[in-house]
Design an enzyme around this catalytic site. Structure first.
Site, PDB file in Angstrom:
ATOM      1  N   HIS A 162       0.716  -1.277  -0.018  1.00  0.00           N
ATOM      2  CA  HIS A 162       0.026  -0.044   0.014  1.00  0.00           C
ATOM      3  C   HIS A 162       0.891   1.392  -0.021  1.00  0.00           C
ATOM      4  CE1 HIS A 162      -4.170  -2.021   0.611  1.00  0.00           C
ATOM      5  NE2 HIS A 162      -3.346  -2.745   1.100  1.00  0.00           N
ATOM      6  N   ASP A 371       3.580   9.402  -0.712  1.00  0.00           N
ATOM      7  CA  ASP A 371       2.477   8.926  -0.185  1.00  0.00           C
ATOM      8  C   ASP A 371       1.941   7.685  -1.200  1.00  0.00           C
ATOM      9  OD1 ASP A 371      -0.191   8.038   1.385  1.00  0.00           O
ATOM     10  OD2 ASP A 371      -0.543  10.330   1.660  1.00  0.00           O
TER      11      ASP A 371
END
Ligand code: ADP
Ligand code: G6P
Length: 480
Positions: A162, A371
């Protein structure tokens, strides 16, 4: 032991801290992209979720959540420190996020990381039916794919990262780079948020493991082929649309608008309190706009939601102190009685209150330094049913690959950030509407169900796995 044909393995279980007296257990939407994304898919799918239940010591067996079984993996206090706070969140997390904070290499943590990964692999091996698919998640569990392959060569193994996977020059700093890379490549399919990550892994596999690496497959020296690829994670758009329509959310948004000042432009940020999110850069930019008189407290207000996260890790504690000091300074210098420049909310919110905040924000400011994806950006877009509002989005969030119509910005460039904030505040409504409508069309098409279907279809070519997932309509019906 009950077994499942689909097993998800993630560090955290998605359960509420409080199991009710009647034993009922509710989803705890822990503030983090992973739990939210998987929650949307697994609600209504027969599967088992293997994960840590929070806290330390033995975990009682947990009740099922609908069709989902929970298989807790206990951690001791020492393991929590060495595995979760240590190797996962003080070594891998900062290194994988461009080393925006110095990674800590503590030799004592590695053994604990390995021991805990083995425990997760054993738990997954126990609950997987013969020939099952086991889907392992994220940097906490990077050794599990290979460990599971040794225990259960019959199962299909998927791994999804992720967070970003770093460029080779950063990954090469890791003292245990061989084991970490080999562990992850024990999977049949390794998924990432961005194509660049698959490219980085292919280069590393060639360099470190003598494999033949391409961007979509790696031929290992034992002849096994590991497929790789980008599968950008997304959000449950239907859930957000249902929230938008709830009268509580509409009334709450109206109330918030009234409380913040009906004529003011509202800038909003919503993050876990994490040094990767660029909160300090954002505060600097906003404070300078106030200082230079480009923004005035009488017509603009900022709301910063920063939910507490990893609070025992030193670098997070330091960040919290710095942010609170800076917010205090900005309010002290620029606020007026009853009219702060920034509202700072260091607390969790439930989904409905978050949706109301999104509906209130004229400009959503999402400026991570790095991110994996950033689901907050997508949630904001999903919340703007009327195509109003502006999204300021860091180029360094995975979401920037998809949300091309956002006001994209390099958050390290504070002057550029200031200009972009002003541009978003002053944008022409027709331009905003065009941008928002294009972004909404993208996320509606590419929602969380499309993500799971794409990944599971790639993992299992027969398509059987993907067919077991509920369709959006069924999810809504199940929720009553
Ligand atoms: P990360 O996974 O790094 O935390 P994301 O933006 O991908 O970043 O995901 C954050 C998730 O956490 C989003 O679903 C968001 O709605 C949720 N969230 C963020 N702040 C809060 C909060 N204060 N209360 C509850 N949920 C939050
Ligand atoms: C990110 C990670 C997740 C993690 C989440 C919350 O989204 O990719 O794996 O669960 O942050 O962090 P936490 O440490 O509270 O689990």
């Amino acid at each position: 032991m009950r077994q499942s044909s689909l097993v998800v393995v993630a560090n955290r279980l998605p359960l509420d801290d409080n199991v009710a007296p009647d034993g009922a257990c509710e989803w705890r939407r822990s503030p983090g992209g992973l739990a939210g994304a998987l929650h949307a898919i697994l609600e209504g799918t027969p599967a088992t979720w293997v994960g840590w239940g929070g806290g330390v010591g033995p975990t009682l067996s947990l009740p099922d959540i609908g069709t989902l079984r929970l298989r807790p993996v206990p951690l001791t206090e020492d393991e929590l420190r060495g595995y979760y706070e240590g190797f996962a969140n003080s070594t891998l997390w900062p290194l994988y996020h461009d080393a925006v904070e110095q990674p800590v290499f503590d030799r004592g943590w590695w053994e604990t990381y390995r021991t805990v990964n083995r425990r997760f692999a054993e738990a997954a091996a126990e609950v997987a039916e013969p020939g099952a698919a086991v889907w392992i998640q994220d940097y906490h569990l990077q050794l599990v794919p290979q460990m599971l392959r040794e225990l259960r060569p019959d199962v299909l193994i998927g791994f999804f990262m992720h967070v970003p996977f770093p460029p080779p020059e950063l990954f090469m700093q890791l003292p245990r780079r061989l084991e970490l890379l080999g562990g992850m490549l024990g999977a049949d399919l390794v998924g990432f948020q961005r194509p660049q990550a698959a490219h980085n892994v292919a280069q590393l596999a060639s360099k470190l493991l003598g494999a033949r690496g391409a961007d979509d497959a790696i031929l290992m020296t034992d002849g096994r082929v590991v497929r790789t690829g980008a599968f950008p994670v997304s959000i449950d758009v239907t859930e957000m649309e249902a929230l938008n329509a709830r009268s509580y959310v509409v009334n709450q948004a109206r109330q918030l608008r009234h409380d913040l000042g009906p004529h003011k432009k509202v800038l909003l940020s919503v993050d876990r309190l994490d040094y990767t999110k660029g909160i300090e850069h954002r505060l600097t930019a906003y404070s300078e706009l106030l200082r230079d008189g480009h923004v005035k407290v009488r017509d603009t207000v900022m709301v910063q939601v920063a939910v507490p996260s990893r609070e025992r890790v030193e670098s997070y504690r330091g960040l919290k102190d710095r942010i609170e000091r800076e917010v205090g300074r900005i309010n002290g210098e620029y606020g007026r009685v009853g009219e702060p420049a920034i509202h700072y909310l260091n607390q969790p919110f439930d989904r409905a209150d978050l949706a109301a905040l999104y509906q209130t924000a004229d400009v959503m400011v999402v400026t991570p330094l790095r991110d994996g994806m950033n689901l907050v950006a997508k949630e904001y877009v999903a919340a703007r049913a009327d195509d109003t509002g502006a999204l300021v989005l860091s180029e360094f969030a995975g979401a920037a690959n998809e949300l091309e119509d956002a006001f994209q910005v390099n958050p390290h460039d504070v002057d550029g950030l200031k200009d972009t904030l002003l541009q978003a505040l002053d944008a022409d409504p027709a331009d905003l509407s065009r941008r928002m409508s294009a972004m909404r069309a993208h996320i509606t098409e590419n929602d969380i169900h499309a993500w799971a279907r794409a990944y599971l279809t790639a993992l299992d070519h027969t398509g059987q796995l993907a067919r077991r997932l509920p369709r959006q309509r069924e999810v809504l019906v199940n929720r009553g």
